[in-house]
Motif scaffolding. Structure first.
Motif, PDB file in Angstrom:
ATOM      1  N   PHE B  10       0.855  -1.268  -0.119  1.00 13.03           N
ATOM      2  CA  PHE B  10       0.036   0.135  -0.045  1.00 13.03           C
ATOM      3  C   PHE B  10       0.838   1.337  -0.009  1.00 13.03           C
ATOM      4  CE2 PHE B  10      -3.254  -2.888   1.811  1.00 13.03           C
ATOM      5  CZ  PHE B  10      -3.894  -2.701   0.749  1.00 13.03           C
ATOM      6  N   GLY B  11       0.294   2.449  -0.564  1.00 11.47           N
ATOM      7  CA  GLY B  11       1.076   3.783  -0.488  1.00 11.47           C
ATOM      8  C   GLY B  11       2.309   3.668  -1.058  1.00 11.47           C
ATOM      9  N   LEU B  12       2.669   2.773  -2.107  1.00 14.32           N
ATOM     10  CA  LEU B  12       3.674   2.876  -2.768  1.00 14.32           C
ATOM     11  C   LEU B  12       3.891   4.045  -3.755  1.00 14.32           C
ATOM     12  CD1 LEU B  12       5.462  -0.527  -4.071  1.00 14.32           C
ATOM     13  CD2 LEU B  12       6.419   1.410  -3.026  1.00 14.32           C
ATOM     14  N   ARG B  14       2.839   8.123  -4.077  1.00 16.75           N
ATOM     15  CA  ARG B  14       2.770   9.171  -2.860  1.00 16.75           C
ATOM     16  C   ARG B  14       1.350   8.944  -2.394  1.00 16.75           C
ATOM     17  NH1 ARG B  14       6.979  12.210  -2.636  1.00 16.75           N
ATOM     18  NH2 ARG B  14       8.489  11.642  -4.403  1.00 16.75           N
ATOM     19  N   PRO B  15       1.384   8.922  -0.932  1.00 12.44           N
ATOM     20  CA  PRO B  15       0.109   9.008  -0.241  1.00 12.44           C
ATOM     21  C   PRO B  15      -0.816  10.261  -0.508  1.00 12.44           C
ATOM     22  CG  PRO B  15       1.643   9.038   1.336  1.00 12.44           C
ATOM     23  CD  PRO B  15       2.298   8.912  -0.082  1.00 12.44           C
ATOM     24  N   GLY B  19      -4.225  10.338   3.293  1.00 14.66           N
ATOM     25  CA  GLY B  19      -3.404   9.167   3.819  1.00 14.66           C
ATOM     26  C   GLY B  19      -2.585   9.898   4.924  1.00 14.66           C
ATOM     27  N   GLY B  22      -4.851  11.015   7.673  1.00  4.01           N
ATOM     28  CA  GLY B  22      -4.893   9.640   8.451  1.00  4.01           C
ATOM     29  C   GLY B  22      -3.719   9.521   9.431  1.00  4.01           C
ATOM     30  N   VAL B  23      -2.472   9.764   9.029  1.00  5.70           N
ATOM     31  CA  VAL B  23      -1.522   9.648   9.847  1.00  5.70           C
ATOM     32  C   VAL B  23      -1.436  10.394  11.158  1.00  5.70           C
ATOM     33  CG1 VAL B  23       0.989   9.779   9.931  1.00  5.70           C
ATOM     34  CG2 VAL B  23       0.193   8.617   7.745  1.00  5.70           C
ATOM     35  N   SER B  26      -4.217   9.326  13.153  1.00  7.56           N
ATOM     36  CA  SER B  26      -3.952   8.037  13.936  1.00  7.56           C
ATOM     37  C   SER B  26      -2.896   8.058  15.175  1.00  7.56           C
ATOM     38  CB  SER B  26      -3.559   7.047  12.961  1.00  7.56           C
ATOM     39  OG  SER B  26      -4.397   6.379  12.442  1.00  7.56           O
ATOM     40  N   VAL B  27      -2.065   8.918  14.954  1.00  8.56           N
ATOM     41  CA  VAL B  27      -0.991   9.237  15.942  1.00  8.56           C
ATOM     42  C   VAL B  27      -1.668  10.253  16.962  1.00  8.56           C
ATOM     43  CG1 VAL B  27       1.221  10.354  16.402  1.00  8.56           C
ATOM     44  CG2 VAL B  27       0.853   9.159  14.386  1.00  8.56           C
ATOM     45  N   ALA B 134       8.323   2.615   9.168  1.00  5.68           N
ATOM     46  CA  ALA B 134       7.018   2.832   8.310  1.00  5.68           C
ATOM     47  C   ALA B 134       7.065   4.126   7.410  1.00  5.68           C
ATOM     48  CB  ALA B 134       5.862   3.368   9.365  1.00  5.68           C
ATOM     49  N   PRO B 135       6.419   4.094   6.092  1.00  4.19           N
ATOM     50  CA  PRO B 135       6.699   5.075   5.123  1.00  4.19           C
ATOM     51  C   PRO B 135       6.048   6.662   5.596  1.00  4.19           C
ATOM     52  CG  PRO B 135       5.076   3.624   4.309  1.00  4.19           C
ATOM     53  CD  PRO B 135       5.578   3.009   5.636  1.00  4.19           C
ATOM     54  N   ALA B 136       5.417   6.552   6.724  1.00  8.27           N
ATOM     55  CA  ALA B 136       4.700   7.869   6.900  1.00  8.27           C
ATOM     56  C   ALA B 136       5.783   8.829   7.071  1.00  8.27           C
ATOM     57  CB  ALA B 136       3.975   7.617   8.311  1.00  8.27           C
ATOM     58  N   LYS B 137       5.600   9.904   6.766  1.00  8.09           N
ATOM     59  CA  LYS B 137       6.531  11.107   6.874  1.00  8.09           C
ATOM     60  C   LYS B 137       6.717  11.597   8.242  1.00  8.09           C
ATOM     61  CE  LYS B 137       7.349  12.439   2.309  1.00  8.09           C
ATOM     62  NZ  LYS B 137       8.744  11.723   1.948  1.00  8.09           N
ATOM     63  N   ILE B 141       3.957  12.447  11.505  1.00 13.37           N
ATOM     64  CA  ILE B 141       4.022  11.843  12.761  1.00 13.37           C
ATOM     65  C   ILE B 141       4.060  12.903  13.953  1.00 13.37           C
ATOM     66  CG2 ILE B 141       5.380  10.270  14.385  1.00 13.37           C
ATOM     67  CD1 ILE B 141       5.660   8.545  11.671  1.00 13.37           C
TER      68      ILE B 141
END
Ligand SMILES: Nc1ncnc2c1ncn2[C@@H]1O[C@H](COP(=O)(O)OP(=O)(O)O)[C@@H](O)[C@H]1O
Ligand SMILES: [Mg+2]
Lengths: 346, 304
Positions: B10-12, B14-15, B19, B22-23, B26-27, B134-137, B141
């Motif tokens: 997923f998210g390969l 660019r999110p 997305g 969402g990060v 979620s955090v 994780a790929p999240a920037k 975060i």
């Protein structure tokens, strides 16, 4: 031939850590954890990295998963460069690196999975579906809605494993995933790893247990002191020992036994594994076990030694390691210097 | 089945903004869930500044003989003029000054320490490493975490102000309350910036407690919680004044109490606040990235 899905090129890593020994001052001591490693992992295989503690397995995995920068050399994962395209690399992989660590204890297993799913940009609907799938596959139903602090270590392990699957990545990195699991759970995990592989995922699996590597992996790289010392299918590796046989002795042996054995012509290598209450196991590598058996017995007896068991053994990956290093996989090579060297004799 | 299971991840690509949001969400949500599972933490936190403000008020009264005398001493010593001719009004202002000082101090310290504890805790539990896998920037975060520290500090601020007003019998809604709150909000980006510096420091030295304990006093001192920093010798005073929380603290108090700011007229204060609001976060974020790279080059973020 298709391009390898993981390509490692001359990868080296040197740690500088402070010596905290008396009289050593504040010197920084280099530890060469990886020495110019080259590797190709093919798309769709289970690739094993077999080596004793401290061999450099975790270091290699950490570099490939972008947690650590190499001192020199580089690598590509899923076609992406590990230092230039970090986010793409991260999105291509699922990882289980530090056993049962890496979970939030105050969140439930489900909340943890959902959280990490979001960090991998898995859309909410897919995430919910995927988590349900994982709960069914890994039988997490009993505890997934309790906070992680209430889990047993085995349950934390399996949720950590589920976490590595939540983004459904094409490549899985598993660093000694079974290390604290009981035997049946470990077997179950290996079965699922195989299943994932059958479904097309590429898996990089590290272990210090030769039976795991032998049972699970299509190809195995044996790593020791930061170097790949052998690479091939388990069959190829075992055949590389040629016509060598292994005779295994168990009992109580004085230290001079090893020296005496090594002096016998026709004996290639002797590895010692210490057991409890003075017992130890000697793996003696010879060209022809039948012919050599009397001479081995002769060298061992008459020396205060007690032989409790003696038997010819089938060659395993462990013997490949022994043949190359003179040590068994059980030896901890993290302690550089005296200990690791003395591991040669016992 | 097989083709379906082996996604390309997923998210390969660019999110999208969904997305990324969402990060953040979620955090943020995870932090809130976690803190609410530690019972009583938020309430306890809010009582601290009330105690903190009570100390100098009681101490001042004890030394000066009465609270009014303490207030008079305070205003004449610090060179801040009491805007009222009535001694009892001045005593109230004195109390409000202390209360607002310690409340602002609490916001600042909570926002810094919460980041510090966050980094340290994630390091210890291994979740920091998991975040880096994780790929999240990092930006998103951090945005999630700072939203959480903000909400938590503001909650504590409001509780403390309400409690403090009752205990000390002061009315914070008198004076230019709206403007003071505006300064508070304007001061927050700079606090984020400083918290990035602080978080990076904790990540590097892998220790939070002792650093926090030390900095707590440095911070209280530099910010002028109990006094305007004009009482410092010149060099110290300039250093303290260059520290964004000092500016924020002074802006809030001078506005609310209707006394002159140590920085000068209101437009200077506003200008400085605006400048800090966009330079400090940028610098802090850069610094965080720099330290993170160093850590990855040396030991890796997982080392604890
Ligand atoms: N952060 C670190 N600082 C210093 N030395 C390290 C660090 N991490 C690992 N090492 C050293 O690097 C070598 C390889 O370690 P590691 O990759 O963890 O081995 P393995 O995973 O095969 O057990 C060991 O000698 C270990 O002591
Ligand atoms: Mg390891």
């Amino acid at each position: 031939m298709p391009a390898p899905i993981i390509k490692v090129e001359d990868l080296s890593k040197t740690f500088l850590s402070k010596e905290r020994k008396k009289g050593a001052g504040r010197k920084k001591k280099p530890v060469h954890a990886l020495k110019a490693v080259n590797l190709d992992v093919k798309d769709g295989e289970v690739f094993g990295l077999l080596g004793p503690n401290g061999a450099g397995k975790t270091t290699l995995i950490k570099i490939l998963t972008t947690l650590l920068l190499p001192t020199s050399g580089t690598a590509w994962v899923n076609g992406y460069n590990i230092t230039k395209e970090e986010d793409e690399v991260r999105a291509s992989i699922g990882c289980m690196l530090m056993g049962d660590r890496g979970l939030y204890w105050k969140l439930t297993g489900r909340e943890n999975l959902d959280y990490f799913g979001a960090l991998y940009h898995v859309p909410k609907a897919d995430r919910t579906k995927k988590i349900e799938e994982l709960i069914a596959l890994l039988k997490l139903g009993d505890f997934i809605d309790r906070t992680v602090e209430t889990y047993s270590s085995g349950q934390r392990m399996i949720v950590a494993f589920a976490k590595s699957l939540v983004n459904d990545a094409p490549i899985l990195f598993l660093d000694e995933p079974t290390v604290t699991m009981d035997v049946p759970t470990a077997r179950e995990l290996r079965r699922i790893v195989r299943e994932m592989n059958d479904a097309g995922k590429t898996i990089l699996y590290t272990t210090h247990l030769m039976h795991e590597a032998e049972e699970l992996c299509d190809r195995v790289a044996i790593i020791d002191h930061g170097e790949i010392i052998a690479l091939g299918t388990p069959e190829e590796l075992k055949q590389s020992l040629g016509h060598e046989d292994v005779v295994s002795l168990e009992g109580i042996f004085p230290e001079s036994t090893v020296v005496r054995l090594r002096a016998v012509p026709g004996i290639r290598e002797v590895a010692v594994t210490a057991g409890d209450s003075g017992r130890s196991k000697l793996d003696v590598m010879v060209e022809n076990s039948r012919a050599m058996l009397p001479r081995i017995i002769e060298a061992v007896t008459g020396n205060g030694a007690t032989i409790e068991q003696i038997k010819p053994k089938e060659i395993t990956l462990e013997d490949v390691f022994v043949a190359k290093t003179g040590r068994t996989l059980a030896v901890d090579t993290r302690v550089v210097g005296e200990k690791a060297v003395s591991g040669r004799g016992g | 089945m097989a083709a379906e299971t082996v996604s390309k991840g997923f998210g390969l690509g660019r999110p999208g903004s969904r997305g990324s949001l969402g990060v953040i969400w979620s955090v943020f949500r995870a932090r809130i869930k976690i803190i609410t599972r530690y019972k009583g933490a938020v309430l306890l936190e809010s009582i601290i500044p009330v105690v903190f403000a009570g100390l100098p008020i009681l101490l001042g009264s004890a030394v000066a003989g009465s609270e009014q005398a303490a207030a008079a001493n305070f205003f004449s010593y610090t060179g801040t003029t009491c805007p009222s001719a009535l001694p009892s009004d001045c005593a109230t202002l004195f109390r409000l000054y202390m209360l607002m000082g310690s409340n602002t101090f609490m916001i600042v310290s909570l926002m810094l320490w919460l980041i510090g504890y966050w980094v340290r805790r994630e390091q210890e539990t291994g979740t920091l490493e998991a975040l880096y896998l994780a790929p999240a920037k990092r930006l998103y975060i951090l945005a999630g975490v700072t939203s959480y520290t903000l909400v938590r500090s503001l909650l504590a601020f409001v509780t403390a102000t309400v409690l403090g007003s009752i205990v000390f019998q002061v009315n914070p809604l008198s004076g230019l309350f709206g403007a003071a709150i505006a300064y508070l909000v304007l001061g927050i980006p700079a606090l984020w910036g400083i918290s990035f510096f602080f978080g990076a420091l904790v990540m590097r030295i892998k220790e939070a407690n002792s650093v926090i304990q030390l900095l707590q006093w440095v911070l209280a001192f530099a910010m002028g919680v109990y006094f305007p920093v004009t009482v410092f010798p010149l060099l110290l005073r300039w250093t303290a004044m260059a520290f964004p929380p000092t500016l924020m603290n002074d802006a809030i108090r001078s506005t609310l109490l209707g006394i002159t700011s140590i920085y000068g007229p209101w437009y200077v204060v506003l200008g400085l606040m605006l400048m800090a609001a966009w330079t400090v976060p940028l610098l802090g974020y850069q610094f965080f990235g720099l330290v993170e790279r160093r850590v990855r080059r040396d030991q890796g973020v997982g080392q604890f």
